[in-house]
Motif scaffolding. Structure first.
Motif, mmCIF file in Angstrom:
data_model
loop_
_atom_site.group_PDB
_atom_site.id
_atom_site.type_symbol
_atom_site.label_atom_id
_atom_site.label_comp_id
_atom_site.label_asym_id
_atom_site.label_seq_id
_atom_site.Cartn_x
_atom_site.Cartn_y
_atom_site.Cartn_z
ATOM 1 N N TYR A 47 1.041 -1.475 -0.121
ATOM 2 C CA TYR A 47 0.121 -0.122 -0.005
ATOM 3 C C TYR A 47 0.855 1.236 0.060
ATOM 4 C CZ TYR A 47 -3.220 3.638 1.523
ATOM 5 O OH TYR A 47 -4.127 4.680 1.887
ATOM 6 N N ARG A 48 2.001 1.118 0.727
ATOM 7 C CA ARG A 48 2.829 2.377 0.743
ATOM 8 C C ARG A 48 3.510 2.694 -0.606
ATOM 9 N NH1 ARG A 48 2.405 6.675 2.416
ATOM 10 N NH2 ARG A 48 1.954 6.265 4.638
ATOM 11 N N ILE A 49 3.961 1.590 -1.259
ATOM 12 C CA ILE A 49 4.647 1.581 -2.525
ATOM 13 C C ILE A 49 3.389 2.148 -3.620
ATOM 14 C CG2 ILE A 49 5.078 0.204 -4.565
ATOM 15 C CD1 ILE A 49 6.710 -1.638 -2.902
ATOM 16 N N ILE A 50 2.194 1.901 -3.448
ATOM 17 C CA ILE A 50 0.981 2.343 -4.363
ATOM 18 C C ILE A 50 0.920 3.919 -4.095
ATOM 19 C CG2 ILE A 50 -1.224 2.275 -5.267
ATOM 20 C CD1 ILE A 50 -0.899 -0.860 -4.806
ATOM 21 N N ARG A 51 1.079 4.047 -3.050
ATOM 22 C CA ARG A 51 0.370 5.470 -2.438
ATOM 23 C C ARG A 51 1.702 6.366 -2.442
ATOM 24 N NH1 ARG A 51 -3.456 7.753 1.070
ATOM 25 N NH2 ARG A 51 -3.070 9.703 0.511
ATOM 26 N N GLY A 52 2.810 5.936 -1.915
ATOM 27 C CA GLY A 52 3.616 6.832 -1.456
ATOM 28 C C GLY A 52 4.101 8.009 -2.189
ATOM 29 N N PRO A 53 4.152 9.383 -1.582
ATOM 30 C CA PRO A 53 3.965 10.510 -2.312
ATOM 31 C C PRO A 53 5.442 10.814 -2.907
ATOM 32 C CG PRO A 53 4.430 10.914 0.247
ATOM 33 C CD PRO A 53 4.033 9.626 -0.184
ATOM 34 N N SER A 54 6.653 10.258 -2.642
ATOM 35 C CA SER A 54 7.845 10.522 -3.351
ATOM 36 C C SER A 54 8.551 9.229 -3.572
ATOM 37 C CB SER A 54 8.537 11.369 -2.435
ATOM 38 O OG SER A 54 9.223 10.667 -1.198
ATOM 39 N N MET A 55 9.552 9.421 -4.502
ATOM 40 C CA MET A 55 10.361 8.131 -4.817
ATOM 41 C C MET A 55 11.054 7.454 -3.668
ATOM 42 S SD MET A 55 10.768 6.718 -7.811
ATOM 43 C CE MET A 55 11.875 5.324 -8.295
ATOM 44 N N PRO A 56 11.691 8.040 -2.993
ATOM 45 C CA PRO A 56 12.335 7.314 -1.913
ATOM 46 C C PRO A 56 11.353 6.556 -1.015
ATOM 47 C CG PRO A 56 13.555 9.285 -2.165
ATOM 48 C CD PRO A 56 12.119 9.590 -2.830
ATOM 49 N N ASP A 57 10.265 7.084 -0.577
ATOM 50 C CA ASP A 57 9.352 6.257 0.031
ATOM 51 C C ASP A 57 9.036 4.974 -0.563
ATOM 52 O OD1 ASP A 57 8.082 7.761 2.111
ATOM 53 O OD2 ASP A 57 7.432 9.405 0.926
ATOM 54 N N ARG A 58 8.964 4.859 -1.711
ATOM 55 C CA ARG A 58 8.677 3.444 -2.771
ATOM 56 C C ARG A 58 9.859 2.679 -2.287
ATOM 57 N NH1 ARG A 58 6.338 7.296 -6.225
ATOM 58 N NH2 ARG A 58 3.957 6.967 -5.905
ATOM 59 N N VAL A 59 11.124 3.264 -2.490
ATOM 60 C CA VAL A 59 12.280 2.411 -2.289
ATOM 61 C C VAL A 59 12.476 1.841 -0.698
ATOM 62 C CG1 VAL A 59 14.822 2.329 -2.644
ATOM 63 C CG2 VAL A 59 13.364 3.720 -4.233
ATOM 64 N N VAL A 60 12.016 2.762 0.061
ATOM 65 C CA VAL A 60 12.028 2.218 1.643
ATOM 66 C C VAL A 60 11.048 1.105 1.632
ATOM 67 C CG1 VAL A 60 11.446 2.820 3.907
ATOM 68 C CG2 VAL A 60 12.860 4.314 2.718
ATOM 69 N N ALA A 61 9.942 1.196 1.341
ATOM 70 C CA ALA A 61 8.835 0.164 1.228
ATOM 71 C C ALA A 61 9.136 -1.139 0.391
ATOM 72 C CB ALA A 61 7.694 0.601 0.776
ATOM 73 N N LEU A 62 9.914 -0.938 -0.507
ATOM 74 C CA LEU A 62 10.387 -2.160 -1.467
ATOM 75 C C LEU A 62 11.463 -3.014 -0.593
ATOM 76 C CD1 LEU A 62 9.765 -3.119 -4.094
ATOM 77 C CD2 LEU A 62 11.838 -2.032 -4.913
ATOM 78 N N ASP A 63 12.485 -1.899 0.047
ATOM 79 C CA ASP A 63 13.538 -2.587 0.875
ATOM 80 C C ASP A 63 13.091 -3.644 1.979
ATOM 81 O OD1 ASP A 63 16.116 -3.139 1.543
ATOM 82 O OD2 ASP A 63 16.016 -1.795 3.135
ATOM 83 N N MET A 64 11.890 -2.912 2.752
ATOM 84 C CA MET A 64 11.052 -3.669 3.513
ATOM 85 C C MET A 64 10.394 -4.823 3.526
ATOM 86 S SD MET A 64 8.201 -2.229 6.208
ATOM 87 C CE MET A 64 7.169 -3.325 7.208
ATOM 88 N N ILE A 65 9.713 -4.707 2.094
ATOM 89 C CA ILE A 65 9.147 -5.998 1.327
ATOM 90 C C ILE A 65 10.297 -7.248 1.229
ATOM 91 C CG2 ILE A 65 8.387 -6.873 -0.766
ATOM 92 C CD1 ILE A 65 6.431 -4.768 -0.959
ATOM 93 N N GLY A 66 11.357 -6.677 0.836
ATOM 94 C CA GLY A 66 12.571 -7.847 0.561
ATOM 95 C C GLY A 66 12.885 -8.516 1.924
ATOM 96 N N VAL A 67 12.984 -7.679 2.949
ATOM 97 C CA VAL A 67 13.331 -8.175 4.269
ATOM 98 C C VAL A 67 12.353 -9.246 4.800
ATOM 99 C CG1 VAL A 67 13.563 -7.520 6.697
ATOM 100 C CG2 VAL A 67 15.113 -6.385 5.064
ATOM 101 N N ASN A 68 10.898 -8.888 4.570
ATOM 102 C CA ASN A 68 9.810 -9.547 5.063
ATOM 103 C C ASN A 68 9.792 -10.849 4.163
ATOM 104 O OD1 ASN A 68 8.811 -8.391 7.149
ATOM 105 N ND2 ASN A 68 7.693 -6.905 5.962
ATOM 106 N N LEU A 69 10.114 -10.857 2.928
ATOM 107 C CA LEU A 69 10.206 -11.784 2.031
ATOM 108 C C LEU A 69 11.229 -13.052 2.547
ATOM 109 C CD1 LEU A 69 8.517 -12.430 -0.394
ATOM 110 C CD2 LEU A 69 10.266 -11.785 -1.761
#
Lengths: 94, 116
Positions: free
Chosen positions: A22-44
């Motif tokens: 949800y944060r990747i889809i919604r995130g207002p800036s590009m670094p928000d999306r990268v932070v959420a992507l990093d967190m998805i990798g860790v959870n994976l």
């Protein structure tokens, strides 16, 4: 008992991935999306570990290393892309 | 109840605590106001979650099958080393590309350093 606890843990990891999505889809800036992507990798990574406990096999333990390395490299490349605009710099004048 | 069964339950409970930490950090990434605080939630508590669950997996395999997985230890070390590095890098990239701080934040110590 153990299987119930592991199923609860796996569904909680999936819930965390969905919230970060949800944060990747919604995130207002590009670094928000990268932070959420990093967190998805860790959870994976932890999801794969729990999955290999559920299935009683060692075969997925390499996947943890591979996904960890790929998440780190992709975060590095995306941070460089956000900061400078390209990933591989061409040397014009030396 | 033998010692192996107790160790298996200990590993599974560690995995469960790790998954609860993952959900807490996901709530943090939804609720916090700007990218710097979000990176705080995504880096630190998420690292704790993955360390707890990987240690639980290691203890489970050690107790149930006498299998000491070197790859799992390597994965723990790798995540523990690289998660702060990637968090720092993405936060620095965000500051250099002029992402705004939240309205409620009061001090920006780097501002005069980057003004020149």
């Amino acid at each position: 008992m153990i299987n119930t606890l592991l199923t609860i843990a796996l569904s909680l990891f999936i819930l965390a991935i969905i919230l970060a999505l949800y944060r990747i889809i919604r995130g207002p800036s590009m670094p928000d999306r990268v932070v959420a992507l990093d967190m998805i990798g860790v959870n994976l990574i932890s999801g794969v570990a729990v999955f290999s406990v559920v299935l009683h096999t060692h075969a997925f333990l390499e996947v943890i290393l591979i996904v960890g390395i790929l998440a780190f490299i992709s975060t590095l490349a995306l941070a460089r892309f956000v900061e400078r605009g390209d990933i591989v710099e061409h040397k014009h004048n030396r | 109840m033998s010692i192996n069964t107790i160790a298996e339950y200990f590993g599974v409970v560690l995995i469960l605590i790790g998954s609860i930490m993952a959900v807490i950090s996901a709530i943090g990434i939804l609720r916090l106001p700007d990218v710097y605080t979000r990176s705080h939630a995504a880096t630190k508590s998420s690292t704790l979650a993955v360390l707890l669950s990987l240690s639980g997996t290691f203890i489970y395999f050690w107790a149930s099958e006498n299998f000491i997985s070197v790859r799992l230890l390597l994965g723990i070390t790798f995540v523990f080393l690289t998660a702060p590095v990637s968090g720092h890098l993405i936060t620095r990239a965000a500051y250099r590309s002029n992402v705004k701080l939240a309205d409620s934040s009061t001090e920006d110590a780097l501002e005069e350093l980057f003004k020149k």
